[in-house]
Design a protein around this motif. Structure first.
Motif, PDB file in Angstrom:
ATOM      1  N   THR A 105      -6.995  -0.361   4.394  1.00  0.00           N
ATOM      2  CA  THR A 105      -7.490   0.983   4.723  1.00  0.00           C
ATOM      3  C   THR A 105      -8.919   0.929   5.259  1.00  0.00           C
ATOM      4  OG1 THR A 105      -8.226   1.255   2.450  1.00  0.00           O
ATOM      5  CG2 THR A 105      -6.056   2.124   2.998  1.00  0.00           C
TER       6      THR A 105
ATOM      7  N   TYR B  79      -0.670   1.377   9.639  1.00  0.00           N
ATOM      8  CA  TYR B  79      -1.890   1.020   8.907  1.00  0.00           C
ATOM      9  C   TYR B  79      -1.581   0.509   7.503  1.00  0.00           C
ATOM     10  CZ  TYR B  79      -4.651   3.454  12.513  1.00  0.00           C
ATOM     11  OH  TYR B  79      -5.233   3.845  13.695  1.00  0.00           O
ATOM     12  N   ASP B  80      -2.480  -0.352   7.019  1.00  0.00           N
ATOM     13  CA  ASP B  80      -2.471  -0.785   5.621  1.00  0.00           C
ATOM     14  C   ASP B  80      -1.240  -1.635   5.310  1.00  0.00           C
ATOM     15  OD1 ASP B  80      -3.452  -1.001   3.082  1.00  0.00           O
ATOM     16  OD2 ASP B  80      -2.924   1.018   2.451  1.00  0.00           O
TER      17      ASP B  80
ATOM     18  N   GLY C 177       1.221  -8.073   1.223  1.00  0.00           N
ATOM     19  CA  GLY C 177       2.422  -7.318   0.857  1.00  0.00           C
ATOM     20  C   GLY C 177       3.402  -7.333   2.022  1.00  0.00           C
TER      21      GLY C 177
ATOM     22  N   ARG D 281       5.645  -4.381   2.937  1.00  0.00           N
ATOM     23  CA  ARG D 281       5.120  -3.284   3.743  1.00  0.00           C
ATOM     24  C   ARG D 281       5.211  -3.594   5.227  1.00  0.00           C
ATOM     25  NH1 ARG D 281      -0.782  -1.426   1.694  1.00  0.00           N
ATOM     26  NH2 ARG D 281      -0.301  -0.957  -0.469  1.00  0.00           N
TER      27      ARG D 281
ATOM     28  N   GLY E  27       1.107 -13.253  -2.226  1.00  0.00           N
ATOM     29  CA  GLY E  27       1.733 -11.934  -2.224  1.00  0.00           C
ATOM     30  C   GLY E  27       3.197 -11.986  -2.606  1.00  0.00           C
TER      31      GLY E  27
ATOM     32  N   PHE F  61       4.754   2.048  -2.339  1.00  0.00           N
ATOM     33  CA  PHE F  61       3.482   2.680  -2.018  1.00  0.00           C
ATOM     34  C   PHE F  61       3.674   4.160  -1.737  1.00  0.00           C
ATOM     35  CE2 PHE F  61       5.006   0.188   1.641  1.00  0.00           C
ATOM     36  CZ  PHE F  61       5.185   1.152   2.611  1.00  0.00           C
TER      37      PHE F  61
ATOM     38  N   PHE G  52      -5.441   8.923   3.651  1.00  0.00           N
ATOM     39  CA  PHE G  52      -6.518   7.962   3.882  1.00  0.00           C
ATOM     40  C   PHE G  52      -6.259   6.617   3.222  1.00  0.00           C
ATOM     41  CE2 PHE G  52      -8.179   8.223  -0.369  1.00  0.00           C
ATOM     42  CZ  PHE G  52      -7.741   9.451  -0.799  1.00  0.00           C
TER      43      PHE G  52
ATOM     44  N   LYS H 232      -2.985   4.119   1.102  1.00  0.00           N
ATOM     45  CA  LYS H 232      -1.677   3.967   0.486  1.00  0.00           C
ATOM     46  C   LYS H 232      -1.858   3.385  -0.902  1.00  0.00           C
ATOM     47  CE  LYS H 232       1.237   3.534   4.566  1.00  0.00           C
ATOM     48  NZ  LYS H 232       0.550   2.982   5.754  1.00  0.00           N
TER      49      LYS H 232
ATOM     50  N   HIS I 188       2.659  -2.488  -5.787  1.00  0.00           N
ATOM     51  CA  HIS I 188       3.245  -3.796  -5.564  1.00  0.00           C
ATOM     52  C   HIS I 188       2.681  -4.857  -6.503  1.00  0.00           C
ATOM     53  CE1 HIS I 188       2.905  -7.673  -3.169  1.00  0.00           C
ATOM     54  NE2 HIS I 188       4.169  -7.576  -3.436  1.00  0.00           N
TER      55      HIS I 188
END
Lengths: 247, 247, 247, 247, 247, 247, 247, 247
Positions: free
Chosen positions: E127, E151-152, E157, E160, F190, G31, G36, G38, G42
């Motif tokens: 972020t 994003y993020d 991870g 994601r 991770g 998540f 802004f 997440k 995890h």
């Protein structure tokens, strides 16, 4: 304060004292816990130095409490890196403390330190190096040494430097303080017989990289007899110089 | 060789020559393709210099072919960074070429270069700096300058340096060559009125970091009037010095 | 002010003056102690320059006192790195001082300096480089040189740069000022015959590392004839350029 | 070779293929174990590239075995960083392999690669940058692109560079290869509309720090549209250029 | 605005236009002098981009004046690195300007830019990387591209990251934005066929050395097809991506 | 070998053994002087490890003499960094010694070491990382651990890495070995619950700076649970992993 | 919270679950998007850790919103790098949150974490290292470990360090925290059998280069069994230590 | 050799000798030109040292010629950094020269040097540091000092170090020699009262960066009383130690 940690350790190493007795003898002695800091009497015991507090990043309250603890023990006190506004918050709580604004030091000397055998010359290349030099000079004085200040005699003006040749060569130890190109110790070590301690300073900009240029120059100093300390470490230079001057 | 690239560019910029004519005028002129290298006559045209070949990493055969091309044009020749065994493979093919083993240069001067207006002093701190200094000195001479060599006068022995004060201050441009702490240009620039060109060398070990220490010192040189070139770049220092000396 | 330190040193070196007489002749002359700083007239004597004060880190009071001492001697004055709020604290105490906000300089010129022989071109790559360029330009002017300012002509827009080709090539010395990739001096040195002084600036971010990228680029400049000074050192570039321009 | 790893992964992600089936479909496919190395067909599958072997540090025997495995699969082959003496030990064992001594590449093309849509220009600043440029050019060609070589046109001689302006601006992608001050991509990106890929090279000495100076300069390139790859990474530049040229 | 600088330069290079006419044609065209800054229309002309202003270090007044000049010409406007308090001083003077606080950009789009051919994906690791990513995304949009924000989705991870696999592989160009270990572009380039532009960010602390760790990682990215821009240079990444996306 | 230095030190610290007795008990025990090297049994005593010799820079004769001394004591032996030609000079003098050319280790195991509680996975990004990985694997085995080797599964090909997911997550400790961008430990940490030890390698060129890029990346690894050792330090990683695996 | 991501991934890898089901099972799980940021569950799922928020650079409002989201899920919470003034803006909105000013952490523990198997010792060299050590200690405690704090026992006063020998050797994992010369882990690792995690701190000045000196020293630590984390990364050290302590 | 340069300079400074006489007195005295090197008797005169030749990079012939010149003057001789094969080419030409292969020194002592007042202890961390330590030890002996060698007592094995406590504390000056983490001087300075000179060595690999790690550690040494010399500079450490020991 009679027993020395050194003696205790020596006896243990030589098998003349059991570890139990050593620990007992040292109990309550080498440091005292103030919660946020341990006051250590170790350096005083080992090296004959006053208690030294590195003031940077400490609050006036913290410095005052540590300092009073030290003074209560009867030790001499040196606090380095104390800005004027910090001292303003200390002075009412520390009777007899002397503040040196050029050196940013607080000192409180109760008992005269053992005198060094000769003079320590503190030489700077420029005027911007003076705060570091003053930290060195005040430290050296608190440690019992006579100090000869020779400031603003950088290698760009050899006439200035040579003007002070006699004062330099009379010193038993020489501390040179310089930023930027850090050439001073090389020139001075070529002129005197005394050991030279080199202090790079963060004076400069751009490719001085906060004192890195001067540090590297000093480490590469061509003539022999130069030892280097950390950037801006006036205290460390004086501590080493004083050890040598007390030999 | 009369027309100058500069003139052509100037005419184009001033609108007094069309680009077609400019390109036509320059055709076959500024460089010649040898397959593995283009021989450029540009520097000669623009700066009045001989043709210069950077020899490092080129084979004797490549150097010989480039050199002959240059000589065939009637230009003077300077090849830098030529080891003796490389020159052994060249000399039979390049009549009149002169090898300077200290400078590691090959030169072949046909037409006397325009004379510089004064003397260029080349000063080194130590004996290990001499190869770089000789590259500078030979380059300066090929470019038409009188050279005053003052070697092995580092700042650790000011008596040596001051011994040559008169020779230094008579120079119109001074080149200082030093490794290790790189203090020489600071001291020299404090003594002379001439512009000082500083060449750091990779002489040293450990924290010299292959000339970085000297480079940083020179960039931080306290007295004004010092310009720095790349580490070990004797050629570049002399080229700049010669430009100044021909003003 | 007739006698030159240079003459005195020369006589000593040549054995025509005893050191006692030399020291006597120089007594009270080369520097004056203000307690916190020594005002040095050495550079003026040796290099024909005005007295120069590096203003960064000095208080208005310190600058004013040094400046008045210099002016009292009859010398011209140049103070660099003076922020507007610092000058606000000076101007009432220094009659006739001129502040240049772009260059952050204070100047006070009493006697017309010896004129340089040609023009010094000061060229910047971008607008952010202008403060450093102005420090150079003002310094050059105070030292007696005509200055040609050519700003914001970076290599990313060759059309801008070539637009000023005529102005560049008329200069006797060229100062190039650039941050970021620092490519300007390489391109300019390929276009002009004059010596080029390269000033890296700390303009940029990230991998510019506060000017390191530009500095390294300039030191590696491919065409000959480039001398480099410290990052953001506009003063130093102009001082060197002026020495050359007065040859 | 029809099935693409991408398709398989896409189906799995979209839930249209179970992982078992995916793994089964990919069994024996993406890599083959040679004991000392796994031959990966992944890049070919994903990016449409030939099999690529980084030759540096591998023995002729290792390269030959990997190469034969690749060729046996019917793939095109590119081996980079192969010195001549290494290829001498390979060529007898790899029928049809072509060695390019300037690029130090071994190629063996069986099936014509998909053609790129435009031309890739490969531009070098100097002759010493040619090996890296040739690695890029050969890679681009093996990947199906037309290549325009424009060598030895550094920014010190703008006349050379502008001489090739038409060839540059016709390119769909431009690769610039430069050591020392690394200024070439900044100048070129200011002249062309195409994306510019910048390859710093380790050409230079002293403060080039093995390509660091050129790398930093390129990362700070002022005009937009420049992407940088690792020092001396001609292959990577061409691989990226080819991806773009095949869009 | 019809005539392109490119055309003019091309005609000159091809000898179809005299330099006088070229300079006349370009007079008053490529830049306009505001005293403190030259407004350059060059990038717009050459690259089809809007006028771009680097806002960092400029006052609201300076930005407003430059911006109004640009808008008066009818160009689209993009100002980067504008803090909220700076925009507060601008907005009353620049009707229609849009501020994006996440991207810290000011945009004013009058004429719809030419549309890119595909989508540009902007992917961040964390972020904290979003401000740089937003600068890239807004730039890409102003330049006429559709943007896919992902994003993020850092490599710690993978679930994601893989979750967005379909969105990534549909992009024609991918921008990856990551600080700390900078591993994102390596993983993404292994998954997609598109060219990947890597933006290191200064996100992190300690041994991230303000983005150096991420920068080095990205330059060493193992899979082919990655081009790197300066630390935190979201604008530069998007500018390059847009050039590619408009091919 | 029953008595442990740890026990002795503990008794001294607890006051249950006098220093004389402690020194007597340890006499002839913790190290033996071979003139050029002291053979230390300390690590064995303290950590339960075999005697370890760092072979780099030692002659075959020196290694053989140290090794025989160790073996004579009945200890297991591990010598690291032994090139094949060095082992050729050793093997005749060290009966039973096993040389592993991939790991460049010499081992001689007399007594079965205490078994670790789980498996240690050793994972490499590329084939060039295998020598460092093998040094780790052999070390771990000599220290009594089962080792799972998973090689050549860098993050550029996630399919390879995920292929081995089950083997990874069964490990009690994971060692990741990677050069270039050093992204492997971030991705692996991770995915697994085990502590991850990261070994940067000097594999790469240019901006890998001999492993610095990988080292910095690993220190900035985003997911928790990663500890880093020195560049190329396979031994150190395995030693730490074994300590953990024996808890 | 029963299902573990690990299990899901494991089933997919083993072919016992289709990707559709896996994604469905994980939907809404790993998540939650707050615009802004997440919030990721995890790490909790994979490593058994509480949710961790890196507070530096986040506003009180952002931290409060993330924290409430985490707490609403029933997870334990740890926020690091929270200055007192930031917590002042949080505490009213986060019932039960505990602020530790020395560690600069906010914690909120709802369910008792699984207990580690032994003690984690956290040892500092000086008092200035305590904030980093407290971050480590609080993290370790939140993760379910008993912590033994041993502060201000740097190698300059071995008597202090040895005074705590018994406490050190009882620990199952040791975390050493030191700035300046970073010698503590080398000495401690020579004294204990436990794995040692080394945290360099940015404590120091000059040539400490913000922790670089300590970092390099720790990476070069001579005795085996030391793993290093990023400068000032107390959290990371404790996270790794806790993983080990829960094995 | 009676007259001292120091006396001459002193007289000049004090005005008791004219410069003519000084130069005459020093004529033919301070250095003698051998063409490739100047033999300097300056250090001997100023510091009471033997003539010292830095052998690295000199041919056997050059060393022999310089050495014979020195010996002919009646001075003692020390040549450092002489590899065995270089000495093989010298010994026949330099009667009485003693080669120390561990120290790589050549010595020839004619007249007994003035004795130092105490003992100099030379302490190394490992066996690989011994060559540097021997250079220091031999230098110290040639300069008239008694030397106590305490080798291979690194901080990883405190038992070894403490074993020699008595020998250390009897020394008047202590030289510590260590590579890798460079922790030895910090520990030793905490144990002894004598000034400590720290010599970083290039022993190590990876993140030791050829001695940089040890150098930085030593400069940051926490206890006072430590002066640092260049990496591997055993000679410089001994020269400084001897100056101190002769005070």
């Amino acid at each position: 304060m009679k027993k020395k940690l050194e003696e205790v350790l020596g006896k243990v190493a030589a098998g003349r004292m059991s570890p139990e007795k050593a620990l007992a003898a040292l109990k309550g002695y080498p440091f005292k816990d103030l919660g946020f800091a341990k006051v250590d009497h170790h350096r005083e015991v080992l090296k004959g130095a006053p208690e030294i507090v590195f003031g940077l990043g400490k609050t006036p309250d913290q410095i005052a409490r540590i300092a009073r603890e030290i003074v209560a023990k009867g030790s001499n006190l040196l606090v380095t890196r104390v800005e004027p506004e910090v001292f303003a918050g200390i002075k009412g709580r520390l009777r007899g403390a002397v503040y040196n604004p050029a050196a940013r030091t607080v000192t409180l000397v109760r008992t005269k330190p053992a005198a060094g055998r000769g003079t320590i010359a503190v030489i700077t290349a420029g005027t911007s190096d003076i705060p570091v030099a003053e930290e060195a000079a005040v430290t050296a004085e608190v440690l019992g040494n006579d100090v000869e200040r020779i400031y603003d005699v950088g290698v760009a003006g050899l006439h200035r430097l040579l003007h002070h040749y006699d004062r330099m060569r009379r010193a038993r130890v020489v501390i040179t303080v310089a930023g930027m190109e850090g050439a001073l110790p090389s020139v001075v070590a070529g002129l005197v017989r005394a050991p030279v301690i080199a202090v790079p300073t963060s004076v400069g900009y751009g490719a001085s990289f906060h004192g890195l240029a001067a540090l590297l120059a000093m480490l590469n100093s061509c003539p022999g007899g130069v030892g280097v300390v950390n950037i801006d470490n006036g205290f460390g230079a004086a501590f080493l110089a004083s050890l040598i001057n007390h030999l």
